[in-house]
Write a protein that holds these residues in place. Sequence first.
Motif, mmCIF file in Angstrom:
data_model
loop_
_atom_site.group_PDB
_atom_site.id
_atom_site.type_symbol
_atom_site.label_atom_id
_atom_site.label_comp_id
_atom_site.label_asym_id
_atom_site.label_seq_id
_atom_site.Cartn_x
_atom_site.Cartn_y
_atom_site.Cartn_z
ATOM 1 N N ARG A 35 41.023 8.247 92.593
ATOM 2 C CA ARG A 35 40.383 8.678 91.350
ATOM 3 C C ARG A 35 41.421 8.832 90.251
ATOM 4 O O ARG A 35 42.573 9.165 90.506
ATOM 5 C CB ARG A 35 39.565 9.939 91.542
ATOM 6 N N GLU A 36 40.977 8.568 89.047
ATOM 7 C CA GLU A 36 41.831 8.649 87.859
ATOM 8 C C GLU A 36 41.144 9.562 86.861
ATOM 9 O O GLU A 36 39.929 9.502 86.688
ATOM 10 C CB GLU A 36 41.981 7.251 87.275
ATOM 11 N N TYR A 37 41.898 10.411 86.215
ATOM 12 C CA TYR A 37 41.338 11.293 85.205
ATOM 13 C C TYR A 37 42.439 11.768 84.268
ATOM 14 O O TYR A 37 43.619 11.536 84.520
ATOM 15 C CB TYR A 37 40.605 12.474 85.842
ATOM 16 N N ALA A 38 42.037 12.406 83.192
ATOM 17 C CA ALA A 38 42.978 12.930 82.201
ATOM 18 C C ALA A 38 42.870 14.454 82.178
ATOM 19 O O ALA A 38 41.925 14.993 81.611
ATOM 20 C CB ALA A 38 42.681 12.348 80.830
ATOM 21 N N VAL B 162 46.344 10.535 88.780
ATOM 22 C CA VAL B 162 45.765 9.690 89.817
ATOM 23 C C VAL B 162 45.836 10.518 91.089
ATOM 24 O O VAL B 162 46.861 11.132 91.381
ATOM 25 C CB VAL B 162 46.564 8.373 89.991
ATOM 26 N N SER B 163 44.743 10.538 91.846
ATOM 27 C CA SER B 163 44.762 11.324 93.072
ATOM 28 C C SER B 163 43.963 10.648 94.167
ATOM 29 O O SER B 163 43.114 9.800 93.909
ATOM 30 C CB SER B 163 44.239 12.743 92.826
ATOM 31 N N LEU C 269 48.634 13.674 94.648
ATOM 32 C CA LEU C 269 48.387 13.761 93.219
ATOM 33 C C LEU C 269 49.586 13.234 92.455
ATOM 34 O O LEU C 269 50.719 13.588 92.759
ATOM 35 C CB LEU C 269 48.131 15.219 92.817
ATOM 36 N N LEU C 270 49.330 12.376 91.474
ATOM 37 C CA LEU C 270 50.376 11.876 90.604
ATOM 38 C C LEU C 270 50.040 12.300 89.180
ATOM 39 O O LEU C 270 48.918 12.123 88.729
ATOM 40 C CB LEU C 270 50.447 10.350 90.664
ATOM 41 N N LYS D 218 47.078 2.695 90.664
ATOM 42 C CA LYS D 218 45.768 2.579 91.324
ATOM 43 C C LYS D 218 45.685 1.306 92.155
ATOM 44 O O LYS D 218 45.164 1.323 93.268
ATOM 45 C CB LYS D 218 44.651 2.598 90.287
ATOM 46 N N GLU D 219 46.208 0.212 91.634
ATOM 47 C CA GLU D 219 46.197 -1.055 92.384
ATOM 48 C C GLU D 219 47.029 -0.945 93.655
ATOM 49 O O GLU D 219 46.661 -1.507 94.689
ATOM 50 C CB GLU D 219 46.728 -2.187 91.509
#
Length: 118
Positions: free
Chosen positions: A61-64, A72-73, A86-87, A50-51
């Motif tokens: 954005r970060e989500y599970a 992370v997308s 998308l990662l 993200k950094e």
Amino acid sequence: MRKTIAILSAAIGASALSACVSTDDALLKTVPVGSGTSQFKPYEFVRCVKEKWTPIAGRVREYAPSTDTQAVSIPSGGLTSQSVVLLIAQASANGTGYTIYGDVAVTGRYVAATHACD
């Protein structure tokens, strides 16, 4: 007449909602554009990514998506929730294994930035 209007309204609402459903699933069905393993644990790795991605995209954005997966997308600039990059990161024996999805023309900078977190 009211019933027809109500049914039409429901159909329009449902199709609008389906357009807003995350299309990250669609990216997962494409060929990955990058992958690797990081020495970091998943949460540390996601924080690092993200950094690195924020100066490139601004919005990250970060989500599970599941209990054992972090994502992370980069959302598109459009009205949908579609992502352009998308990662997917999961814990592995050596830290965190990850895969990056997206359009090759767009993702080059993100792949390079991600490898800085290896």
